[in-house]
Each structure stands twice: as C-alpha cells, then as structure tokens.
Design a protein around this motif. Structure first.
Motif, short mmCIF file in Angstrom:
data_model
loop_
_atom_site.label_atom_id
_atom_site.label_comp_id
_atom_site.label_asym_id
_atom_site.label_seq_id
_atom_site.Cartn_x
_atom_site.Cartn_y
_atom_site.Cartn_z
N VAL A 19 0.91 -1.34 -0.15
CA VAL A 19 -0.16 -0.05 -0.06
C VAL A 19 0.96 1.18 0.00
O VAL A 19 0.46 2.40 -0.18
CB VAL A 19 -1.06 -0.12 1.08
CG1 VAL A 19 -2.24 -1.04 1.18
CG2 VAL A 19 -0.30 -0.01 2.48
N ARG A 20 2.10 1.12 0.39
CA ARG A 20 2.94 2.28 0.50
C ARG A 20 4.35 1.87 0.49
O ARG A 20 4.50 0.68 0.75
CB ARG A 20 2.76 2.98 1.95
CG ARG A 20 1.66 4.14 2.00
CD ARG A 20 1.67 4.80 3.10
NE ARG A 20 1.95 4.08 4.39
CZ ARG A 20 1.15 3.31 5.04
NH1 ARG A 20 -0.09 3.08 4.72
NH2 ARG A 20 1.13 2.68 6.15
N SER A 27 8.82 8.87 0.28
CA SER A 27 7.64 7.95 0.52
C SER A 27 6.48 8.15 -0.47
O SER A 27 6.42 9.12 -1.04
CB SER A 27 6.82 8.31 2.00
OG SER A 27 5.73 7.54 2.40
N TYR A 28 6.01 6.93 -1.13
CA TYR A 28 5.01 7.02 -2.06
C TYR A 28 3.70 6.17 -1.64
O TYR A 28 4.00 5.26 -0.78
CB TYR A 28 5.90 6.05 -3.20
CG TYR A 28 6.92 6.96 -3.82
CD1 TYR A 28 6.97 7.71 -4.82
CD2 TYR A 28 8.23 6.69 -3.26
CE1 TYR A 28 8.11 8.43 -5.53
CE2 TYR A 28 9.41 7.24 -3.80
CZ TYR A 28 9.17 8.29 -4.82
OH TYR A 28 10.34 8.96 -5.40
N ARG A 29 2.63 6.51 -2.42
CA ARG A 29 1.59 5.53 -2.06
C ARG A 29 1.19 4.93 -3.41
O ARG A 29 1.59 5.37 -4.35
CB ARG A 29 0.49 6.54 -1.66
CG ARG A 29 -0.12 7.53 -2.74
CD ARG A 29 -1.20 8.31 -2.01
NE ARG A 29 -1.67 9.25 -2.83
CZ ARG A 29 -2.71 9.19 -3.92
NH1 ARG A 29 -3.13 8.04 -3.74
NH2 ARG A 29 -2.82 10.07 -4.71
#
Length: 104
Positions: A19-20, A27-29
């Motif tokens: 999910v992340r 940080s990426y989603r």
C-alpha cells in the motif's frame, strides 16, 4: 526503463498487498491495484546447495507490479518489486518508463 536490485521499505495491507513504500528516502503511495505473479529463479546458479527443508522462496520469486505516486500531483511511476523470504525483505527490481495520461 532500468533493471537492477535495490532495497525498499514496503508497508502492506492486512492481506499482504503493498500500500505504501519508501524508496530513496521518499515516501510513495500505491495508486492502482497491484498485480502479483511468481517468476522462476535459477536457484542452482545462485545457491551452491539447497538445505534440507528449505523450499519456500528457493524456486520462485514473488513479484509485484505497483504504480506509485508521491503526493497528489507528481508523476505516476510503475515499478516491479520482489518480496524475498519470510522476513519480508523487498527489492526494487525494475523501473518502467513513465506512464502517459490517456485524457482525451
């Protein structure tokens, strides 16, 4: 597009789906439904011998294709990730070309 292997941190849903992720201290989603498949690995080239009772992860790699975005307006990128072993180590193994928007 690039093929390589780099460690990434991945947070998963209770069902085990990414999910992340954290890649390069950013940080990426995950912005689309990830796709999972298994890929055969050449274990006999990578390992000198298989220990008795060791089978999980020896023959196949678990691969996830994810689409990520940082913030709400950055470019969407497509990555292939490999989950390795029981401790859940994740490796970034491929970065695909940028996805173009299909707006008409």
């Amino acid at each position: 597009m690039g093929v390589f292997s780099e460690s990434v941190e991945v947070a998963c849903s209770p069902a085990g789906q990414p999910v992340r992720l954290v890649w390069g201290n950013r940080s990426y989603r995950i912005v689309a439904e990830p796709v999972r498949w298994y890929q055969r690995r050449s274990w006999w080239v990578e390992e000198q011998r298989a220990e008795l009772g060791r089978g999980a992860g020896l023959v196949d790699h678990e691969i996830w294709r994810v689409q990520i975005q940082q913030g709400g307006r950055s470019q969407v990128r497509t990555l292939d990730l490999s989950r390795q072993g029981n401790p859940g180590r994740w490796r970034l193994i491929k970065v695909h070309d940028a996805i173009q928007s299909l707006s008409a």
